[in-house]
Design an enzyme around this catalytic site. Structure first.
Site, PDB file in Angstrom:
ATOM      1  N   GLN A 194       8.219   4.971  19.548  1.00  0.00           N
ATOM      2  CA  GLN A 194       7.428   3.748  19.670  1.00  0.00           C
ATOM      3  C   GLN A 194       8.024   2.794  20.703  1.00  0.00           C
ATOM      4  O   GLN A 194       7.291   2.035  21.345  1.00  0.00           O
ATOM      5  CB  GLN A 194       7.330   3.041  18.311  1.00  0.00           C
ATOM      6  CG  GLN A 194       6.530   3.791  17.269  1.00  0.00           C
ATOM      7  CD  GLN A 194       7.413   4.596  16.339  1.00  0.00           C
ATOM      8  OE1 GLN A 194       8.466   5.092  16.750  1.00  0.00           O
ATOM      9  NE2 GLN A 194       7.011   4.730  15.092  1.00  0.00           N
ATOM     10  N   ASN A 238      13.128  -1.869   8.003  1.00  0.00           N
ATOM     11  CA  ASN A 238      12.505  -1.789   9.319  1.00  0.00           C
ATOM     12  C   ASN A 238      12.611  -0.350   9.802  1.00  0.00           C
ATOM     13  O   ASN A 238      13.239   0.503   9.149  1.00  0.00           O
ATOM     14  CB  ASN A 238      13.174  -2.755  10.298  1.00  0.00           C
ATOM     15  CG  ASN A 238      12.373  -2.919  11.579  1.00  0.00           C
ATOM     16  OD1 ASN A 238      11.183  -3.249  11.537  1.00  0.00           O
ATOM     17  ND2 ASN A 238      12.991  -2.673  12.714  1.00  0.00           N
ATOM     18  N   LYS A 239      12.015  -0.082  10.954  1.00  0.00           N
ATOM     19  CA  LYS A 239      12.000   1.274  11.498  1.00  0.00           C
ATOM     20  C   LYS A 239      13.397   1.884  11.458  1.00  0.00           C
ATOM     21  O   LYS A 239      14.373   1.235  11.800  1.00  0.00           O
ATOM     22  CB  LYS A 239      11.464   1.243  12.929  1.00  0.00           C
ATOM     23  CG  LYS A 239      11.382   2.602  13.605  1.00  0.00           C
ATOM     24  CD  LYS A 239      10.522   3.570  12.810  1.00  0.00           C
ATOM     25  CE  LYS A 239       9.122   3.080  12.589  1.00  0.00           C
ATOM     26  NZ  LYS A 239       8.312   3.979  11.730  1.00  0.00           N
ATOM     27  N   ARG A 266      -0.550   0.512  13.440  1.00  0.00           N
ATOM     28  CA  ARG A 266       0.752   0.426  12.796  1.00  0.00           C
ATOM     29  C   ARG A 266       1.327  -0.970  13.041  1.00  0.00           C
ATOM     30  O   ARG A 266       0.756  -1.773  13.768  1.00  0.00           O
ATOM     31  CB  ARG A 266       1.706   1.489  13.357  1.00  0.00           C
ATOM     32  CG  ARG A 266       1.626   1.631  14.868  1.00  0.00           C
ATOM     33  CD  ARG A 266       2.846   2.228  15.494  1.00  0.00           C
ATOM     34  NE  ARG A 266       3.995   1.366  15.361  1.00  0.00           N
ATOM     35  CZ  ARG A 266       4.195   0.274  16.106  1.00  0.00           C
ATOM     36  NH1 ARG A 266       3.324  -0.103  17.026  1.00  0.00           N
ATOM     37  NH2 ARG A 266       5.278  -0.463  15.914  1.00  0.00           N
ATOM     38  N   GLY A 267       2.481  -1.230  12.437  1.00  0.00           N
ATOM     39  CA  GLY A 267       3.116  -2.535  12.544  1.00  0.00           C
ATOM     40  C   GLY A 267       2.715  -3.410  11.378  1.00  0.00           C
ATOM     41  O   GLY A 267       1.529  -3.560  11.073  1.00  0.00           O
ATOM     42  N   ALA A 268       3.698  -4.001  10.710  1.00  0.00           N
ATOM     43  CA  ALA A 268       3.443  -4.688   9.448  1.00  0.00           C
ATOM     44  C   ALA A 268       2.317  -5.726   9.518  1.00  0.00           C
ATOM     45  O   ALA A 268       1.368  -5.656   8.728  1.00  0.00           O
ATOM     46  CB  ALA A 268       4.740  -5.326   8.943  1.00  0.00           C
ATOM     47  N   ASP A 308       9.217  -4.491   8.044  1.00  0.00           N
ATOM     48  CA  ASP A 308       8.059  -4.048   7.287  1.00  0.00           C
ATOM     49  C   ASP A 308       8.075  -4.582   5.863  1.00  0.00           C
ATOM     50  O   ASP A 308       7.026  -4.681   5.231  1.00  0.00           O
ATOM     51  CB  ASP A 308       7.997  -2.519   7.281  1.00  0.00           C
ATOM     52  CG  ASP A 308       7.470  -1.972   8.589  1.00  0.00           C
ATOM     53  OD1 ASP A 308       6.295  -1.605   8.637  1.00  0.00           O
ATOM     54  OD2 ASP A 308       8.234  -1.941   9.568  1.00  0.00           O
ATOM     55  N   ARG A 350       0.546   3.427   3.308  1.00  0.00           N
ATOM     56  CA  ARG A 350       1.936   3.363   3.776  1.00  0.00           C
ATOM     57  C   ARG A 350       2.678   2.421   2.819  1.00  0.00           C
ATOM     58  O   ARG A 350       2.550   1.204   2.912  1.00  0.00           O
ATOM     59  CB  ARG A 350       2.038   2.881   5.223  1.00  0.00           C
ATOM     60  CG  ARG A 350       1.384   3.828   6.220  1.00  0.00           C
ATOM     61  CD  ARG A 350       1.903   3.595   7.631  1.00  0.00           C
ATOM     62  NE  ARG A 350       3.292   4.032   7.762  1.00  0.00           N
ATOM     63  CZ  ARG A 350       4.074   3.713   8.799  1.00  0.00           C
ATOM     64  NH1 ARG A 350       3.610   2.941   9.760  1.00  0.00           N
ATOM     65  NH2 ARG A 350       5.313   4.142   8.854  1.00  0.00           N
TER      66      ARG A 350
END
Length: 380
Positions: free
Chosen positions: A212, A263-264, A64-66, A253, A98
């Site tokens: 996270q 973002n999250k 995960r993570g852009a 993201d 995603r």
């Protein structure tokens, strides 16, 4: 197909965490991922032998993570090509795994274009597969270099906004080596401040519902010897009110053309709190996260995650599990609202820090100029 294997060897610094790597054992090339769903309790690797296994790893947040998703997408195309699968089919599946993370589709596109161009030139599947792998490796190296420059620019900006050091930084989700080819985005800036002796405290939002921050950011902060404190997401207001936050640093993201930042989920409330309390709200992301084809925040597709992530908590081994594999914490049949991201409008963002420098104030014109400058640097 994905297999699991436990990692061996001594603990290493965060810069050495192999969040992703390409290997070529005798039985054929594989993509190896550090399974982030198992952290911090255990370090277990997933070995992906095809794109479908990587798609599942992306959807389950094992990777995960852009920035890292972009790298994974590129390697996924290379894996499909090297193992003789349909490259276009694999690329389409990966790009859609995603939808909010623009880097994922970008990484897929770069590797697929390299594959197509080489096949058109040579007509050889082997050389086309090699071209896709080379594109993935270039993207991986570029992201590592971008991480270094973002940390430098971010630390300089903190020095301008908060002269005197002793920064108390609040962050949300995870933006370190686990999301990057290098040391990360927002976390890399905090880490640079720590190494410079200018970080007094890293405040870490737990980041519900998948934690996270608690599982991953705290894991990286502990390994780096940083002074950090974990808080529940809904305690952030109390922290601001107490005057304990000097700056907020988050990743992204997707950044729309007007400067809106996805973002999250939970990032937007922090921006509102920061504005009310006159605290800088800083977004740290590579230029590849800026999507000029998405005009504004309302045009960003926000991924909706399964409800069980909210109605259940992750179970330890042997516990009685619910439908999603967790312990139920809500009545059976409870519906849940579970967007993976929220969108912060540009007027609440103090600055966007990239490897090409910082944009402040955040405007469509400034972002367009930044992206144009980045393309010129890349071409040269």
């Amino acid at each position: 197909m994905a297999d699991q294997q436990a990692r061996t060897g001594e603990n290493s610094r965060p810069t050495e965490i192999p969040a992703i790597r390409w290997e070529e054992p005798p039985e054929g090339p594989v993509l190896v991922l550090l399974d982030q769903t198992r952290l911090p309790a255990e370090e277990v690797e997933l070995v992906c032998t095809d794109a479908s296994a990587l798609v599942e790893a992306v959807r389950s947040l094992a990777v995960r993570g852009a920035p890292l998703l972009g790298i994974a997408g590129a390697y996924g195309v290379a894996l499909a090509a090297a193992r003789g699968f349909d490259v276009d089919e694999a690329a389409n599946a990966l790009a859609g795994a995603r939808p909010t993370a623009v880097n994922l589709a970008l990484g897929v596109r770069r590797a697929r274009e390299a594959h197509r161009a080489e096949f058109a030139r040579s007509g050889e599947e082997g050389s086309a597969a090699a071209a896709a792998l080379a594109a993935a490796r270039r993207l991986h190296a570029e992201d590592a270099a971008a991480s270094v420059r973002m940390a430098e620019h971010g630390l300089a900006l903190l020095g301008e906004l908060l002269p005197g050091g002793g920064h108390r930084i609040l962050t949300h989700c995870n933006t370190g080596a686990l999301v990057s080819g290098g040391e990360g985005t927002a976390f890399a800036v905090a880490l640079a401040a720590h190494r410079a002796g200018e970080l007094r405290r890293l405040w870490v939002d737990e980041t519900r519902p998948l934690l996270q921050g608690a599982r991953l950011t705290a894991y990286e902060a502990a390994r780096s010897g940083m002074a950090y404190t974990l808080l529940t997401d809904n305690a952030a207001g109390s922290l601001f009110a107490s005057g304990e936050v000097d700056a907020v640093l988050i990743g992204a993201d997707r950044i729309a053309a007007d400067g809106s930042v996805a973002n999250k989920v939970g990032s937007y409330p922090l921006a509102v709190l920061a504005r009310y309390h006159h605290v800088p709200f800083i977004v740290v992301a590579p230029v590849t996260t800026v999507d000029l084809r998405t005009p504004d925040g309302a045009s960003i597709e926000v991924e909706q995650r399964p409800g069980f992530e909210v109605t259940e908590i992750t179970t330890p081994q042997g516990a009685v599990a619910g439908a999603g594999g967790g312990i139920p914490v809500a009545p059976l049949g409870t519906q849940a609202y579970n967007p993976a991201f929220d969108v912060t409008p540009p007027e609440l963002v103090t600055a966007i820090v990239t490897e090409e420098g910082a944009v402040s104030p955040v405007t469509a014109e400034a972002l367009a100029e930044l992206c144009a400058r980045s393309r010129q640097v890349t071409i040269s």
